[in-house]
Write a protein that holds these residues in place. Structure first.
Motif, PDB file in Angstrom:
ATOM      1  N   SER A 507     -20.075   3.454  17.360  1.00 32.67           N
ATOM      2  CA  SER A 507     -19.819   2.135  17.942  1.00 32.67           C
ATOM      3  C   SER A 507     -18.438   2.027  18.575  1.00 32.67           C
ATOM      4  O   SER A 507     -18.057   0.958  19.066  1.00 32.67           O
ATOM      5  CB  SER A 507     -19.971   1.045  16.878  1.00 32.67           C
ATOM      6  N   PHE A 523     -15.287  -4.480  20.135  1.00 34.34           N
ATOM      7  CA  PHE A 523     -16.692  -4.102  19.946  1.00 34.34           C
ATOM      8  C   PHE A 523     -16.821  -3.489  18.558  1.00 34.34           C
ATOM      9  O   PHE A 523     -16.185  -2.486  18.241  1.00 34.34           O
ATOM     10  CB  PHE A 523     -17.094  -3.088  21.022  1.00 34.34           C
ATOM     11  N   ASP A 527     -21.983  -5.292  16.372  1.00 34.10           N
ATOM     12  CA  ASP A 527     -22.469  -5.502  17.732  1.00 34.10           C
ATOM     13  C   ASP A 527     -23.409  -4.385  18.168  1.00 34.10           C
ATOM     14  O   ASP A 527     -24.281  -4.586  19.017  1.00 34.10           O
ATOM     15  CB  ASP A 527     -21.289  -5.567  18.706  1.00 34.10           C
ATOM     16  N   CYS A 528     -23.214  -3.192  17.560  1.00 31.72           N
ATOM     17  CA  CYS A 528     -24.023  -2.041  17.959  1.00 31.72           C
ATOM     18  C   CYS A 528     -25.364  -2.008  17.242  1.00 31.72           C
ATOM     19  O   CYS A 528     -26.390  -1.706  17.824  1.00 31.72           O
ATOM     20  CB  CYS A 528     -23.230  -0.760  17.693  1.00 31.72           C
TER      21      CYS A 528
END
Length: 530
Positions: A507, A523, A527-528
């Motif tokens: 990620s 990020f 979020d992944c």
């Protein structure tokens, strides 16, 4: 006075018993202040069982003193002024019915400091109740709503007969009072009585108490000697653990561990050594320390005890000291104190994962325990669940489990834990080979029979324990972490770490290599993986 065989007659106990005895006999208000484990509740139990007047055994000096009847009121955030007034009136009525100067009723406010957090301010009624002239007066209800107390009219001249009658009536109206708390109240209340304050014991007091606990073992063979000669080192290790030197950055250990943990450690070491037929060694010490000083992350109690005590490894295999092995030892009574008891459990967890682990691990429970018979009470913050009637219903469910020997798991029930303090103390009154303990809320208390197979487990989020659980509750329980990572084997822990590392790398974005990359924030792994 009768004292149990595994109870150390230390300075704190002697002083508490003496002051309670004198103040009850003379009806002088008494406040006993001290941290958990300073023998406050134990002294109250000894006094209650011993001061029985003519009922005492023949030849006992206590036959020359009053018979007492203690009425306890368990203070909490639900306490009310009417409840405190009610227990005073009940004591006064009982005292008048006897009509004897050889009988005294005594009001005991347990954990009176907890009532200071009540928005109803119930302790304001103590001011007139503890005054000599208005002690137990019928007009006390009016005094509660007044800012000032109007003294009674006293004639300027009284005959000797009138003085004697007035003094007799005053003594009949006046009842003994004991307030037990872990911290000091405001001076306006404590100045109306005698205050006994217990500070932290020094190493010499810890050593004397530990030796007193071990005195019931008449066998002075090599096993007992291996423990006796290291008692001072154990006391020094505990002192270092709870001192400023061992505090974590969060200050976890300042009040997290207490005298109850140290006394339980000594009792457990004696039992394990005799159970395994081995002198005190490192594996036995590790198991006992993890059982009694668990539940912290930033401080390693085992390392501190190892550094101070410096025991050999030992030739025999010791008890299982893995995280699940420690909890299993408690649930199955495999390693306990030499008087046959194990403390009840406090499991620190995340997202209540400990509940699922317990209910899906039948090998952790004794053979007589059917997992389907385990009772779970899950509280909530809804207003209706905070009412007095809802708390009483939950206490009644606990009472049924106590009497039937079922295991009960409590979650999110901070409003009733104060009612269980007497049960968590594990100081039982025995009658006809049955054990009894007080259970209830406020003035509504009753003797509840405790089955030998009864187990109580409190499951709570780690942050909730740190921020909201009172110190007396934490010190009464055996503390352990139980999360999903706890049940993993060593291979599973390695694989889990590898997965976390891979997820973090997967990620992670290199902004320099991605043309036109724009983001409003970092990020993350979340979020992944959705």
């Amino acid at each position: 006075m009768t004292v149990g065989v595994n109870i150390a007659k230390n300075t704190a106990l002697k002083e508490n018993v003496f002051m309670m005895f004198v103040c009850i006999e003379l009806k002088i208000p008494l406040f006993v202040i001290g941290k958990p484990g300073s023998s406050k509740s134990l002294a109250k139990s000894i006094i209650s069982n011993s001061m029985q007047g003519n009922r005492c055994p023949d030849g006992s000096i206590l036959q020359n003193f009053k018979q007492i009847q203690i009425m306890s009121y368990q203070c909490s955030q639900l306490s009310t002024a009417d409840g405190i007034i009610g227990v005073f009136k009940s004591c006064r009525t009982l005292q008048r019915k006897t009509g004897s100067n050889k009988f005294t009723a005594c009001v005991v406010l347990d954990e009176v400091g907890l009532a200071e957090d009540s928005p109803l301010l119930p302790l304001k009624v103590l001011h007139p109740l503890l005054e000599d002239n208005d002690y137990g007066s019928d007009e006390i209800e009016k005094v509660v709503e007044q800012d000032e107390i109007v003294p009674k009219h006293i004639p300027d001249v009284m005959t000797e007969e009138e003085k004697s009658k007035a003094e007799s009536d005053d003594m009949m109206n006046r009842v003994a009072f004991i307030g037990i708390s872990n911290w000091s109240l405001d001076p306006a209340k404590m100045n109306r009585g005698i205050m006994v304050a217990r500070g932290d014991p020094d190493i010499d007091e810890l050593v004397a108490s530990a030796k007193g606990i071990c005195e019931s073992k008449v066998d002075k063979g090599p096993i007992q000697k291996s423990i006796d000669k290291r008692i001072e080192l154990l006391a020094r290790a505990y002192y270092e653990l709870t001192s400023n030197k061992a505090h974590s950055k969060k200050g976890e250990t300042r009040d997290y561990f207490g005298l109850r943990d140290f006394y339980s450690l000594v009792k457990m070491l004696v039992f394990i050594c005799y159970e395994y037929g081995a002198v005190l060694n490192r594996s036995i010490l590790h198991h006992a320390v993890k059982r009694n000083f668990g539940g912290v992350s930033d401080v390693d109690p085992v390392k501190i005890f190892d550094h101070v005590v410096k025991l050999p490894i030992g030739s025999k295999k010791g008890p299982d000291s893995s995280p699940l092995g420690l909890i299993k030892a408690n649930l199955m009574n495999l390693t306990r104190s030499f008087h046959g008891e194990t403390r009840y459990l406090l499991l620190l967890t995340e997202n209540y994962a400990a509940l699922n682990i317990l209910l899906r691990s039948p090998d952790m429970w004794p053979t007589h325990q059917d997992i389907r018979d385990i009772r779970v009470i899950f509280g909530s913050s809804f207003p209706s669940d905070q009412h007095y009637s809802a708390v009483c219903r939950n206490i009644n469910r606990i009472k049924v489990c106590m009497e039937s020997g079922k295991t009960i798991i409590l979650l999110n029930l901070e409003n009733l834990y104060e009612s269980l303090y007497d049960a968590l103390n594990q100081y039982y009154m025995e009658m006809n080979n049955q054990r009894y303990v007080d259970l209830g809320l406020g003035t509504h208390r009753m003797k509840c029979r405790v089955h030998n197979n009864f187990k109580l487990i409190v499951v709570a989020d780690t942050e909730t324990v740190r921020e909201r659980f009172p110190t007396p509750l934490i010190n009464r329980l055996e503390k352990h972490f139980l999360t999903m990572s706890t049940v993993l084997t060593e291979v599973g822990v390695v694989i889990s770490k590898q997965l976390v590392d891979w997820a973090n790398k997967f990620s992670t974005l290199d902004k320099n290599r991605i043309f036109g990359f724009q983001t409003r924030g970092n990020f993350t792994v979340g979020d992944c993986f959705i």
